[in-house]
Enzyme design. Structure first.
Site, PDB file in Angstrom:
ATOM      1  N   ILE A 401       8.696  11.138  -4.000  1.00 32.20           N
ATOM      2  CA  ILE A 401       7.388  11.767  -3.806  1.00 32.20           C
ATOM      3  C   ILE A 401       7.189  12.813  -4.900  1.00 32.20           C
ATOM      4  O   ILE A 401       8.048  13.666  -5.120  1.00 32.20           O
ATOM      5  CB  ILE A 401       7.298  12.427  -2.422  1.00 32.20           C
ATOM      6  CG1 ILE A 401       7.443  11.367  -1.323  1.00 32.20           C
ATOM      7  CG2 ILE A 401       5.978  13.177  -2.262  1.00 32.20           C
ATOM      8  CD1 ILE A 401       7.483  11.945   0.073  1.00 32.20           C
ATOM      9  N   HIS A 402       6.055  12.744  -5.569  1.00 30.06           N
ATOM     10  CA  HIS A 402       5.768  13.655  -6.676  1.00 30.06           C
ATOM     11  C   HIS A 402       4.673  14.639  -6.281  1.00 30.06           C
ATOM     12  O   HIS A 402       3.691  14.239  -5.648  1.00 30.06           O
ATOM     13  CB  HIS A 402       5.315  12.845  -7.898  1.00 30.06           C
ATOM     14  CG  HIS A 402       5.049  13.679  -9.108  1.00 30.06           C
ATOM     15  ND1 HIS A 402       6.062  14.237  -9.857  1.00 30.06           N
ATOM     16  CD2 HIS A 402       3.883  14.065  -9.683  1.00 30.06           C
ATOM     17  CE1 HIS A 402       5.530  14.922 -10.859  1.00 30.06           C
ATOM     18  NE2 HIS A 402       4.206  14.829 -10.775  1.00 30.06           N
TER      19      HIS A 402
END
Length: 427
Positions: A401-402
């Site tokens: 997840i960014h």
């Protein structure tokens, strides 16, 4: 400059609790209970509730002998009362001070007493913190007693001792209640452990003296002031870290290697974060203070120092011994968490990640180490990864997840043997 309270206190760090179980194999049904548990900590509570769920008649007794300082507490054991729970809440209090002093002005908050990026403008009230921590602890005590009742477990607030055969002698906490003896087909000992005050300091610990252990710190009604912490284990460094971050004058007395048994590179980073909180560090050998090592387990472990450290599996030193240099691949990464990037490192919060892989088994993970804010929230899932034999290639194929710190573990390319820089470019 931070205000340094002038009182003096000596804190001795706690030992890790332990659980021992024993039982018999008789099939007699003439006992008061099928299972009787001595000890109401994490192990005892879990054992009692599971036995009851399986249909056994279960009883449990719990008693806390007051510390030399006079501290006692309710059901739940070390973790709930004088360990993980109050420790992490005080760690959080220390984090909040850092956020207010270092981060808040950068994000546009104008706080009274803070001038730009100047520190030491935030005052802290120790009794308020202790009150909030203890209120939460007491709510957990009540919850555990309710859970035992709901599970059909008989709870007795009494000191239990083995009385021969299948018998347990119960000495109630109140002298107004009579002692009695109960019998059980199986008896489980889950009594945990307590810190030991050296004989040379015992008198100074009695009756509210200036020598305390971690059992006393989390309910201490007055600010600890100037504090000498004896020990270099994780409990000692955690306590030193949050006390120093809250503004107290702290000295840590180390006998030998800090965080013995942990990955040395990560341990040094943890120690640096404690030093950044401004305690004094000293090396010495103290008569009567036992040397205690903490060996890594096959379960994730966290150290709640100013920079958190969480790990699972082997340390780099252990992996080199077990696999040899040729078969060990060490992946490294370092970054500034996005939320701290605008502060330009003034908060001191950096993320450091280390993956240890067995090259002889398709780079199977054998150790995961994370130092930085939120490390304890990242590592637990990797315990399952190690058990299932996840490889580095499988981790690389995972989409993180960014922008998060956890994402770093899925994009690691630099190895120790490559000698490349860990400096990260871009997000």
């Amino acid at each position: 400059m931070r205000r340094r309270p002038r009182s003096r206190l000596l804190l001795i760090a706690a030992a890790v609790p332990f659980i021992i179980a024993t039982g018999t194999s008789t099939t007699s049904t003439s006992y008061d209970y099928d299972v009787f548990v001595i000890g109401g900590g994490s192990g005892g509570l879990a054992c009692a509730k599971e036995a009851a769920r399986l249909g056994a008649r279960v009883g449990l007794c719990d008693f806390v002998r007051p510390s030399p300082h006079g501290t006692t507490w309710g059901i739940g054991g070390t973790c709930v009362n004088v360990g993980c729970i109050p420790k992490k809440l005080m760690h959080r209090a220390a984090q909040l001070r850092q956020i207010l002093e270092d981060d808040a002005p950068t994000y546009g908050y104008q706080l009274d007493g803070l001038d730009g990026f100047a520190t030491d403008g935030v005052e802290h009230d120790w009794p308020t913190l202790v009150g909030a921590v203890q209120q939460h602890v007491k709510s957990l005590n009540f919850g555990y007693r309710t859970a035992l009742s709901d599970a059909g477990v008989t709870y007795v607030n009494a000191r239990g001792t083995l009385a021969g055969g299948h018998n347990v002698h119960l000495a109630p906490s109140s002298p107004k209640q009579p002692a009695r003896t109960v019998s059980a087909r199986h008896i489980v000992l889950a009594v945990g452990g307590r810190p030991r005050v050296p004989a040379s300091l015992a008198r100074a610990a009695e009756g509210g003296g200036r020598v305390i252990t971690s059992d006393d710190l989390f309910s201490l009604k007055v600010p600890p002031g100037r504090t000498l912490v004896i020990g270099g284990g994780y409990v000692a460094l955690e306590c030193a870290g949050f006390l120093a971050s809250l503004g107290f004058d702290v000295t840590v007395l180390l006998r030998s290697v800090p965080l013995r048994g942990f990955d040395r590179e990560c341990a040094e980073r943890v120690l640096a974060s404690v030093e950044a909180a401004d305690p004094n560090l000293a090396a010495s050998a103290i008569s009567g203070v036992a040397r205690a090592g903490l060996e890594p387990q096959a379960v994730p472990t966290a150290v709640f120092t100013p920079s958190e450290y969480a790990c699972v599996g082997l340390s780099e030193e252990e992996a080199r011994t077990a696999l040899g240099d040729a078969n060990l691949e060490v992946y490294l990464a370092e970054a500034t968490p996005l939320e701290h990037a605008p502060v330009d490192g003034r908060s001191g919060q950096r993320l450091f990640v280390k993956l240890l892989c067995d090259k002889a088994r398709e780079e199977r993970l054998v150790g995961v180490h994370v130092v930085g804010e939120g490390a304890s929230e990242i590592v637990p899932g990797y315990a399952l990864a190690l058990r299932l034999g996840v490889t580095k290639a499988q981790l690389d194929s995972t989409i993180g997840i960014h922008p998060t710190c956890g994402e770093e573990l899925t994009t690691m390319r630099v190895t120790r043997r490559s000698g490349e820089s860990l400096a990260k470019k871009g997000c």
